[in-house]
Design a protein around this motif. Sequence first.
Motif, short mmCIF file in Angstrom:
data_model
loop_
_atom_site.label_atom_id
_atom_site.label_comp_id
_atom_site.label_asym_id
_atom_site.label_seq_id
_atom_site.Cartn_x
_atom_site.Cartn_y
_atom_site.Cartn_z
N ALA A 25 0.84 -1.19 0.00
CA ALA A 25 0.00 0.00 0.00
C ALA A 25 0.89 1.26 0.00
O ALA A 25 2.03 1.21 0.45
N PRO A 26 0.33 2.38 -0.55
CA PRO A 26 -1.05 2.56 -0.98
C PRO A 26 -1.25 2.22 -2.46
O PRO A 26 -0.35 2.36 -3.26
N PHE A 27 -2.49 1.78 -2.78
CA PHE A 27 -2.86 1.54 -4.17
C PHE A 27 -4.38 1.46 -4.26
O PHE A 27 -5.07 1.38 -3.25
N LEU A 28 -4.89 1.50 -5.49
CA LEU A 28 -6.30 1.25 -5.75
C LEU A 28 -6.45 -0.20 -6.20
O LEU A 28 -5.54 -0.74 -6.83
N ALA A 29 -7.58 -0.81 -5.92
CA ALA A 29 -7.83 -2.18 -6.35
C ALA A 29 -9.22 -2.27 -6.97
O ALA A 29 -10.22 -1.98 -6.31
N LEU A 30 -9.27 -2.67 -8.22
CA LEU A 30 -10.53 -2.90 -8.94
C LEU A 30 -10.72 -4.40 -9.08
O LEU A 30 -9.92 -5.08 -9.73
N VAL A 31 -11.77 -4.92 -8.46
CA VAL A 31 -12.08 -6.35 -8.55
C VAL A 31 -13.30 -6.50 -9.46
O VAL A 31 -14.39 -6.02 -9.13
N LEU A 54 -1.12 4.94 -15.83
CA LEU A 54 -1.03 4.45 -14.46
C LEU A 54 -0.15 3.20 -14.40
O LEU A 54 0.04 2.51 -15.41
N HIS A 55 0.38 2.91 -13.21
CA HIS A 55 1.08 1.64 -13.01
C HIS A 55 0.02 0.60 -12.66
O HIS A 55 -0.49 0.58 -11.53
N VAL A 56 -0.34 -0.20 -13.62
CA VAL A 56 -1.44 -1.16 -13.45
C VAL A 56 -0.85 -2.56 -13.32
O VAL A 56 -0.05 -2.99 -14.15
N THR A 65 -0.74 3.57 -8.48
CA THR A 65 -0.75 2.13 -8.74
C THR A 65 -2.17 1.60 -8.62
O THR A 65 -2.89 1.94 -7.67
N VAL A 66 -2.57 0.79 -9.59
CA VAL A 66 -3.90 0.18 -9.59
C VAL A 66 -3.77 -1.31 -9.81
O VAL A 66 -3.11 -1.75 -10.76
#
Length: 335
Positions: free
Chosen positions: A136-142, A288-290, A266-267
């Motif tokens: 962390a930190p980052f975003l998370a798309l599920v 973005l860093h995906v 970061t995602v």
Amino acid sequence: MTDRPRPLRILGIDTSCDDTGVGIVELVEGRVTVLANRVWSQAVHAQYGGVMPELASREHVERIDQIMGDALHEAGLSVGDIGAVAATSGPGLVGALLVGLMYGKGLAQALNVPFHAAHHLEGHIFAAASEADLRAPFLALVVSGGHTHLFDVPRDGEYVLVGATRDDAAGEAFDKVARLAGLGYPGGPAISEAATRGDPKAVPFKEPLKGQSGFDFSFSGLKTAALLAHRAGATPENLAASFQRAAVQTLVNTTVRAAEATGRGTVVVSGGVAANRALRDAFAATGLHVVFPGKGLNTDNGAMIALAGAAAIQAGRPASALDGGATAYAPLANA
């Protein structure tokens, strides 16, 4: 002479829906490696166009011994080499969850090793740990057949829900549009394949919730628009390409806005829909860093649960009690 650090092998089990998954990861000095990932995907549900819970539970019971044996063989290990066990406790189909959960508890008790009850969505998120040091930190798309959630992860183990679907999950919408177009089940791969032969601009889908101030998702309008286009004579290929374009657009655009609002660079994008090539290409163009899960870790599997178990161990979380149950509805967000 310095002794080499002893590796910790963690076995993960996921039976949350219609896939029987057993995976094994190795944790050494903070570095985690996937040693095995075996999944039995249940074909029996295809004739119904969706998952039949009772049939799923029975299939798990019949297959889990074999799948665990296959995972141990793939990793080149014996059951005595396992140092910790993790199993999904929720969310999911309760009957299906109980198969893997009780199996995992029994195995941990027999081996006298720690047991970790894992959250299914946290498993999906940490599937990306197979490809990157996920901190962390980052975003998370599920995004999967049952879930479309966008989390901010400001600190390890802390999840803030910033957006979610208001109706259908993304993968569910893919399934329904594929069935409508006669492309088969599961819908994700079928739509993706048919879309390669179609025109993505043939059907003028509107982007759902465009202009919203928040970060929610909606797919019911796309589903209705697909029905109308089908009735108007759109070919399956054009319908697939146009629907995929609209679905990808809303997922990417909403996530990019959330990244800008939270300041995250970061995602993590995970879940079954994360295997979609158009979605991956669209995220690659965002700057973005995906991070996506490795091969075979997008859909439900045991390795992602083992990876979540490894993350819990690294964070110093205590082992789970053996009297906990399965939970159909289990929000991940804790803020």
